[in-house]
Write an enzyme that holds these catalytic residues in place. Structure first.
Site, mmCIF file in Angstrom:
data_model
loop_
_atom_site.group_PDB
_atom_site.id
_atom_site.type_symbol
_atom_site.label_atom_id
_atom_site.label_comp_id
_atom_site.label_asym_id
_atom_site.label_seq_id
_atom_site.Cartn_x
_atom_site.Cartn_y
_atom_site.Cartn_z
ATOM 1 C CB THR A 111 20.596 -8.786 -33.289
ATOM 2 O OG1 THR A 111 21.860 -8.656 -33.967
ATOM 3 C CG2 THR A 111 20.814 -8.851 -31.777
ATOM 4 C CG ASP A 146 17.269 2.385 -32.073
ATOM 5 O OD1 ASP A 146 18.498 2.319 -32.038
ATOM 6 O OD2 ASP A 146 16.590 1.923 -33.015
ATOM 7 N N GLY A 173 23.611 1.737 -33.090
ATOM 8 C CA GLY A 173 23.807 3.172 -33.329
ATOM 9 C C GLY A 173 23.460 3.865 -32.037
ATOM 10 C CG HIS A 174 24.766 2.811 -28.687
ATOM 11 N ND1 HIS A 174 25.378 2.016 -27.767
ATOM 12 C CD2 HIS A 174 23.806 2.040 -29.254
ATOM 13 C CE1 HIS A 174 24.825 0.816 -27.774
ATOM 14 N NE2 HIS A 174 23.869 0.803 -28.687
ATOM 15 C CE LYS A 210 20.961 -0.167 -26.609
ATOM 16 N NZ LYS A 210 19.755 0.175 -27.388
ATOM 17 C CD GLN A 237 22.579 -4.928 -31.372
ATOM 18 O OE1 GLN A 237 23.322 -5.664 -30.785
ATOM 19 N NE2 GLN A 237 23.032 -3.940 -32.129
HETATM 20 P P1 GDP Z 1 20.468 3.758 -28.384
HETATM 21 O O1 GDP Z 1 20.688 2.916 -29.585
HETATM 22 O O2 GDP Z 1 19.703 3.054 -27.316
HETATM 23 O O3 GDP Z 1 21.737 4.381 -27.849
HETATM 24 O O4 GDP Z 1 19.536 4.971 -28.847
HETATM 25 P P2 GDP Z 1 19.702 5.856 -30.189
HETATM 26 O O5 GDP Z 1 20.830 6.782 -29.988
HETATM 27 O O6 GDP Z 1 19.701 4.972 -31.382
HETATM 28 O O7 GDP Z 1 18.308 6.606 -30.214
HETATM 29 C C1 GDP Z 1 17.889 7.421 -29.173
HETATM 30 C C2 GDP Z 1 17.642 8.834 -29.732
HETATM 31 O O8 GDP Z 1 16.899 9.573 -28.788
HETATM 32 C C3 GDP Z 1 18.906 9.650 -29.962
HETATM 33 O O9 GDP Z 1 18.698 10.518 -31.030
HETATM 34 C C4 GDP Z 1 19.084 10.416 -28.658
HETATM 35 O O10 GDP Z 1 19.817 11.628 -28.821
HETATM 36 C C5 GDP Z 1 17.644 10.705 -28.331
HETATM 37 N N1 GDP Z 1 17.332 10.782 -26.903
HETATM 38 C C6 GDP Z 1 17.827 10.069 -25.867
HETATM 39 N N2 GDP Z 1 17.168 10.360 -24.726
HETATM 40 C C7 GDP Z 1 16.236 11.293 -25.055
HETATM 41 C C8 GDP Z 1 15.204 11.972 -24.324
HETATM 42 O O11 GDP Z 1 15.002 11.779 -23.134
HETATM 43 N N3 GDP Z 1 14.415 12.844 -25.032
HETATM 44 C C9 GDP Z 1 14.589 13.064 -26.357
HETATM 45 N N4 GDP Z 1 13.771 13.928 -26.958
HETATM 46 N N5 GDP Z 1 15.529 12.455 -27.070
HETATM 47 C C10 GDP Z 1 16.330 11.571 -26.436
HETATM 48 P P1 IMO Z 2 20.940 -0.203 -30.888
HETATM 49 O O1 IMO Z 2 22.121 -0.728 -30.094
HETATM 50 C C1 IMO Z 2 17.373 -1.248 -33.143
HETATM 51 C C2 IMO Z 2 17.551 -4.932 -35.520
HETATM 52 C C3 IMO Z 2 17.495 -4.801 -37.034
HETATM 53 C C4 IMO Z 2 16.776 -6.095 -37.370
HETATM 54 C C5 IMO Z 2 17.371 -7.088 -36.372
HETATM 55 C C6 IMO Z 2 18.526 -7.924 -36.920
HETATM 56 O O2 IMO Z 2 21.186 1.067 -31.594
HETATM 57 O O3 IMO Z 2 19.706 -0.215 -30.049
HETATM 58 P P2 IMO Z 2 21.068 -7.390 -37.459
HETATM 59 O O4 IMO Z 2 21.675 -6.435 -38.448
HETATM 60 O O5 IMO Z 2 21.499 -7.155 -36.065
HETATM 61 O O6 IMO Z 2 21.222 -8.828 -37.879
HETATM 62 O O7 IMO Z 2 19.477 -7.085 -37.542
HETATM 63 O O8 IMO Z 2 17.833 -6.298 -35.282
HETATM 64 N N1 IMO Z 2 18.622 -4.138 -34.860
HETATM 65 C C7 IMO Z 2 18.406 -3.040 -34.158
HETATM 66 N N2 IMO Z 2 17.261 -2.329 -33.935
HETATM 67 N N3 IMO Z 2 18.525 -0.865 -32.567
HETATM 68 C C8 IMO Z 2 19.668 -1.570 -32.747
HETATM 69 O O9 IMO Z 2 20.800 -1.299 -32.071
HETATM 70 C C9 IMO Z 2 19.643 -2.686 -33.610
HETATM 71 N N4 IMO Z 2 20.576 -3.561 -34.031
HETATM 72 C C10 IMO Z 2 19.935 -4.459 -34.780
HETATM 73 O O10 IMO Z 2 16.757 -3.667 -37.416
HETATM 74 O O11 IMO Z 2 15.402 -5.981 -37.094
HETATM 75 MG MG MG Z 3 20.385 2.960 -31.649
#
Ligand code: GDP
Ligand code: IMO
Ligand code: MG
Length: 429
Positions: free
Chosen positions: A238, A13, A40-41, A16, A223
């Site tokens: 994971t 998270d 979850g991207h 990415k 991840q």
């Molecule tokens: P990912 O799994 O690495 O793609 O990241 P996620 O989408 O799960 O979580 C990142 C969250 O931070 C999302 O809600 C993005 O919209 C938000 N985000 C990304 N870059 C920034 C930033 O520079 N500032 C803020 N405030 N939010 C950001």
């Molecule tokens: P993105 O791509 C954050 C974590 C789960 C758990 C462990 C194993 O959005 O960064 P799984 O269901 O993969 O067997 O769970 O990995 N996990 C993540 N944490 N971001 C993710 O994906 C994750 N995908 C799995 O919370 O601790």
């Molecule tokens: Mg994510």
């Protein structure tokens, strides 16, 4: 030759999705090489947020071919739902390609993921319960069902019957759960096969052809380094190879196809699920980071654990991924704080560790050693160049860069595509 891997450096998270979406315009292909809908991207499209789980974040550009590589695991229902959502948003999905060798998540994988977590009680991993671990487990034990198997009814029935012999026995006798018949599963899965058939290709053939044609490929990691099955905080990881090396095995290209590795790191850290997290904050500061950063999981809606930036794990990520560039995201979230800390080393039983301790029990008990920085306490979300940032923020970034020994090429100061400082990022050089 233009292959770039984008990889999470912490516990996921890091943003990415946003960065993939931002830089994707320079590429012809965006490839997911591991994981499934545990990811979850978030990308921001037309002013509102879209959460992508399986489809590569490059999907928003009609000129890009998004590819789900052989290293991924696919929940067909989720995939088809995601295609439908994107189409309803006016985003074309016809250009999507799916590897014939990706593995398919079956209903018993979902059951077993939940059941084994329940059995672990307090020691649970905190998985996303999307069937990811059990699906990779079957892949490794050679009992998995691949996309190409699903497309051939005869083979699918045979492989499913063989898998159910074992799965039903585990479901019934170990977990006292309902079992499945081949017919039951065929009823839902054979229609899926017809719906996904048009997207299925050989990802190795497609991407190596693209390389021969000098096309640009971005490998979008899901991840992160600390969740990697080999290099992460096992067993709280994971089940796939999230680190940059996974881009090769998970898509079918050789290491010589990759010339840059961009690591994404939050300006602080979050983690969902269980496992060690040396810089975790269980105080007001942690709450502030969670609140200001909207730190709630895109996939499961769980609150993310928050903590200070940890330079030790970033140095480790730089090594195991061979990072050539770093992107620091969510710097704007730190604007709320009076002082900011960075973990520069750990202490355990009187010994100082500047690298991730090899022995897991040491890592579990590691106490962070911090350096403290004054906060900048001003809104930075409108800054578009490094020199527009307040001096305190520039010092923070310079310090992170020095500790990582990797150039900070990009800085994100908000969730939108354009809320990014392109400091040294020049993909075409
Ligand atoms: P990912 O799994 O690495 O793609 O990241 P996620 O989408 O799960 O979580 C990142 C969250 O931070 C999302 O809600 C993005 O919209 C938000 N985000 C990304 N870059 C920034 C930033 O520079 N500032 C803020 N405030 N939010 C950001
Ligand atoms: P993105 O791509 C954050 C974590 C789960 C758990 C462990 C194993 O959005 O960064 P799984 O269901 O993969 O067997 O769970 O990995 N996990 C993540 N944490 N971001 C993710 O994906 C994750 N995908 C799995 O919370 O601790
Ligand atoms: Mg994510």
């Amino acid at each position: 030759m233009p292959g770039i891997v984008l990889v999470g450096t912490q516990w996921g998270d890091e943003g990415k999705g946003k960065i993939t979406d931002l830089i994707a315009q320079d590429f012809d292909y965006v490839v997911r090489y591991q994981g499934g809908n545990n990811a979850g991207h978030t990308v921001v499209h037309g002013g509102h947020k879209l959460g992508l789980h399986l489809i590569p974040s490059g999907i928003l550009y009609p000129t890009i071919t998004p590819v789900i590589g052989n290293g991924c695991v696919i929940d067909c229902k989720v995939l088809l739902g995601e295609i439908e959502t994107l189409e309803s948003e006016g985003i074309a999905t016809g250009q999507l390609r799916i590897s014939n060798n990706a593995h398919v998540i079956m209903p018993y994988h979902l059951d077993l993921d939940g059941a084994s977590e329940r059995r672990l009680g307090n020691n649970l991993i905190g998985t996303t319960r999307r069937g990811i671990g059990p699906c990779y487990q079957d892949k490794a034990s050679r009992m998995g069902i691949r996309v190409q198997d699903l497309l051939d009814e005869k083979i699918f029935r045979e492989k499913l019957a063989a898998a159910l012999l074992e799965k039903n026995s585990i479901l019934e006798h170990v977990y006292q759960m309902p079992t499945y018949t081949v017919e039951q599963i065929c009823e839902t899965y054979l229609p899926y096969a017809e719906l996904i058939r048009r997207y299925v290709i050989d990802s190795a053939e497609l991407l190596n052809g693209a390389i021969s044609d000098s096309k640009w490929i971005l490998f979008e990691g899901a991840q992160a380094t600390q969740l990697d099955i080999d290099h992460g905080t096992y067993p709280f990881v994971t089940s796939s190879s999230c680190t940059a090396g996974g881009a090769c095995t998970g898509s079918g290209v050789g290491p010589t196809a990759i010339n840059r590795v961009l690591g994404i790191a939050k300006a602080y850290i979050t983690r969902v699920g269980s496992g060690p997290f040396p810089t975790e904050l269980s105080d007001e500061v942690g709450e502030t980071l969670g609140r200001e950063g909207h730190e709630v999981g895109v996939t499961t809606g769980r609150a993310r654990r928050c903590g200070w930036y940890d330079a030790v794990i970033i140095r480790y990520a730089a090594e195991v991924n061979g990072l050539t560039d770093l992107c620091i995201t969510k710097l704007d979230v730190l604007s709320a704080l009076d002082t900011i800390k960075v973990c520069v080393a750990y202490e355990c039983d009187g010994k100082v560790y500047k690298t991730v301790p090899a022995q897991q029990s040491v890592f579990h008990h590691a106490k962070p050693i911090y350096e403290e920085f004054p906060g900048w306490k001003t809104d930075i979300t409108e800054c578009r160049s490094f020199y527009e940032l307040p001096r305190e923020a520039r010092d923070y970034i310079d310090f992170i860069e020095e500790l990582a020994n990797v150039p900070v090429s990009m800085i994100a100061v908000g969730p939108d595509r354009d809320q990014t400082i392109m400091r040294r990022w020049k993909p075409r050089h």
